[in-house]
Scaffold this motif. Structure first.
Motif, mmCIF file in Angstrom:
data_model
loop_
_atom_site.group_PDB
_atom_site.id
_atom_site.type_symbol
_atom_site.label_atom_id
_atom_site.label_comp_id
_atom_site.label_asym_id
_atom_site.label_seq_id
_atom_site.Cartn_x
_atom_site.Cartn_y
_atom_site.Cartn_z
ATOM 1 N N ALA A 125 -45.038 -13.105 48.564
ATOM 2 C CA ALA A 125 -45.548 -14.325 48.255
ATOM 3 C C ALA A 125 -44.972 -15.646 49.063
ATOM 4 O O ALA A 125 -43.940 -15.658 49.527
ATOM 5 N N GLN A 126 -46.142 -16.593 49.591
ATOM 6 C CA GLN A 126 -45.627 -17.416 50.463
ATOM 7 C C GLN A 126 -46.304 -18.744 49.853
ATOM 8 O O GLN A 126 -47.391 -19.123 49.711
ATOM 9 N N PHE A 127 -45.103 -19.636 49.531
ATOM 10 C CA PHE A 127 -45.254 -20.806 48.724
ATOM 11 C C PHE A 127 -45.585 -21.880 49.608
ATOM 12 O O PHE A 127 -45.005 -22.000 50.660
ATOM 13 N N TYR A 128 -46.196 -22.782 49.252
ATOM 14 C CA TYR A 128 -46.427 -24.057 49.990
ATOM 15 C C TYR A 128 -45.120 -24.694 50.204
ATOM 16 O O TYR A 128 -44.849 -25.378 51.359
ATOM 17 N N VAL A 129 -44.446 -25.036 49.149
ATOM 18 C CA VAL A 129 -43.147 -25.629 49.474
ATOM 19 C C VAL A 129 -41.778 -24.735 49.361
ATOM 20 O O VAL A 129 -41.007 -25.046 49.881
ATOM 21 N N LEU A 130 -41.839 -23.867 48.480
ATOM 22 C CA LEU A 130 -40.804 -22.940 48.444
ATOM 23 C C LEU A 130 -40.327 -21.968 49.371
ATOM 24 O O LEU A 130 -39.258 -21.795 49.521
ATOM 25 N N GLY A 131 -41.187 -21.624 49.982
ATOM 26 C CA GLY A 131 -41.164 -20.659 51.003
ATOM 27 C C GLY A 131 -41.664 -19.238 50.867
ATOM 28 O O GLY A 131 -42.648 -19.098 50.044
ATOM 29 N N THR A 132 -41.118 -18.246 51.672
ATOM 30 C CA THR A 132 -41.725 -16.787 51.382
ATOM 31 C C THR A 132 -40.640 -16.111 50.900
ATOM 32 O O THR A 132 -39.423 -15.947 51.097
ATOM 33 N N PHE A 133 -41.072 -15.211 49.872
ATOM 34 C CA PHE A 133 -40.274 -14.176 49.094
ATOM 35 C C PHE A 133 -40.989 -12.968 49.103
ATOM 36 O O PHE A 133 -42.160 -12.722 49.339
ATOM 37 N N TRP A 134 -40.000 -12.041 49.150
ATOM 38 C CA TRP A 134 -40.393 -10.433 48.956
ATOM 39 C C TRP A 134 -39.871 -9.872 47.732
ATOM 40 O O TRP A 134 -38.699 -10.352 47.098
ATOM 41 N N GLY A 135 -40.463 -8.953 47.223
ATOM 42 C CA GLY A 135 -40.067 -8.141 45.981
ATOM 43 C C GLY A 135 -38.949 -7.166 46.602
ATOM 44 O O GLY A 135 -38.921 -6.737 47.799
ATOM 45 N N GLN A 136 -38.337 -6.349 45.685
ATOM 46 C CA GLN A 136 -37.483 -5.247 46.148
ATOM 47 C C GLN A 136 -38.130 -3.997 46.649
ATOM 48 O O GLN A 136 -37.335 -3.290 47.030
ATOM 49 N N GLY A 137 -39.379 -3.844 46.418
ATOM 50 C CA GLY A 137 -40.053 -2.726 46.662
ATOM 51 C C GLY A 137 -40.160 -1.755 45.713
ATOM 52 O O GLY A 137 -39.474 -1.652 44.693
ATOM 53 N N ILE A 138 -41.233 -0.729 45.869
ATOM 54 C CA ILE A 138 -41.447 0.203 44.807
ATOM 55 C C ILE A 138 -42.259 1.435 45.652
ATOM 56 O O ILE A 138 -42.938 1.239 46.423
ATOM 57 N N GLN A 139 -41.584 2.643 45.251
ATOM 58 C CA GLN A 139 -42.128 3.808 45.896
ATOM 59 C C GLN A 139 -43.432 4.104 45.353
ATOM 60 O O GLN A 139 -43.547 4.205 44.091
ATOM 61 N N VAL A 140 -44.267 4.529 46.286
ATOM 62 C CA VAL A 140 -45.482 5.178 46.141
ATOM 63 C C VAL A 140 -45.658 6.547 46.673
ATOM 64 O O VAL A 140 -45.428 6.546 48.094
ATOM 65 N N THR A 141 -45.810 7.463 46.159
ATOM 66 C CA THR A 141 -45.739 8.893 46.779
ATOM 67 C C THR A 141 -47.064 9.686 46.395
ATOM 68 O O THR A 141 -47.570 9.692 45.192
ATOM 69 N N VAL A 142 -47.730 9.946 47.484
ATOM 70 C CA VAL A 142 -49.178 10.670 47.300
ATOM 71 C C VAL A 142 -48.848 12.017 47.733
ATOM 72 O O VAL A 142 -48.667 12.429 48.957
ATOM 73 N N ALA A 143 -49.155 13.017 46.925
ATOM 74 C CA ALA A 143 -48.973 14.467 47.129
ATOM 75 C C ALA A 143 -50.156 15.165 47.675
ATOM 76 O O ALA A 143 -51.345 14.784 47.144
ATOM 77 N N SER A 144 -50.088 15.908 48.681
ATOM 78 C CA SER A 144 -51.251 16.735 49.233
ATOM 79 C C SER A 144 -51.613 17.813 48.248
ATOM 80 O O SER A 144 -50.898 18.402 47.370
#
Length: 116
Positions: free
Chosen positions: A97-116
């Motif tokens: 998320a890129q805020f006009y005033v507060l700056g840019t922030f990231w989440g901690q990340g979440i795993q997505v696995t797609v099995a073949s």
């Protein structure tokens, strides 16, 4: 400090679907861009989809027609609907998320696995 909390990841089969949700501790309406990035094994973090304050969306070529990004300013969430998943979609997905005033922030990340 803005907190971004991702949810909804996990395991899916090829051709299946998942929905990721990012909940922000600050008003999403104060962002000029918010979106999702992913980091696949052995690769750099890459843009998956973004949505601007205007509602304009942008997608990586590899997910066009399969993924849809939305934002809900009332709930302060940014969601990513993923359909027709492929093994190449496997990775850690990060909310941004890129805020006009507060700056840019990231989440901690979440795993997505797609099995073949």
């Amino acid at each position: 400090q803005v907190q971004l909390v991702e949810s909804g990841g996990g395991l899916a089969q090829t051709g299946g679907s998942l929905t990721l949700s990012c909940a922000a501790s600050e008003s999403i309406g104060k962002t000029y861009f918010s979106g999702w990035y992913r980091q696949s094994p052995g690769k750099q973090r890459e843009l998956v989809a973004t949505i601007a304050s205007s509602g304009h969306t942008q997608y990586a070529d590899s997910v066009k027609g399969r993924f849809t990004i939305t934002r809900d300013n009332a709930k302060d969430t940014v969601d990513l609907y993923m359909y027709n998943l492929k093994p190449d979609d496997t990775g850690i997905y990060f909310c941004n998320a890129q805020f006009y005033v507060l700056g840019t922030f990231w989440g901690q990340g979440i795993q997505v696995t797609v099995a073949s």
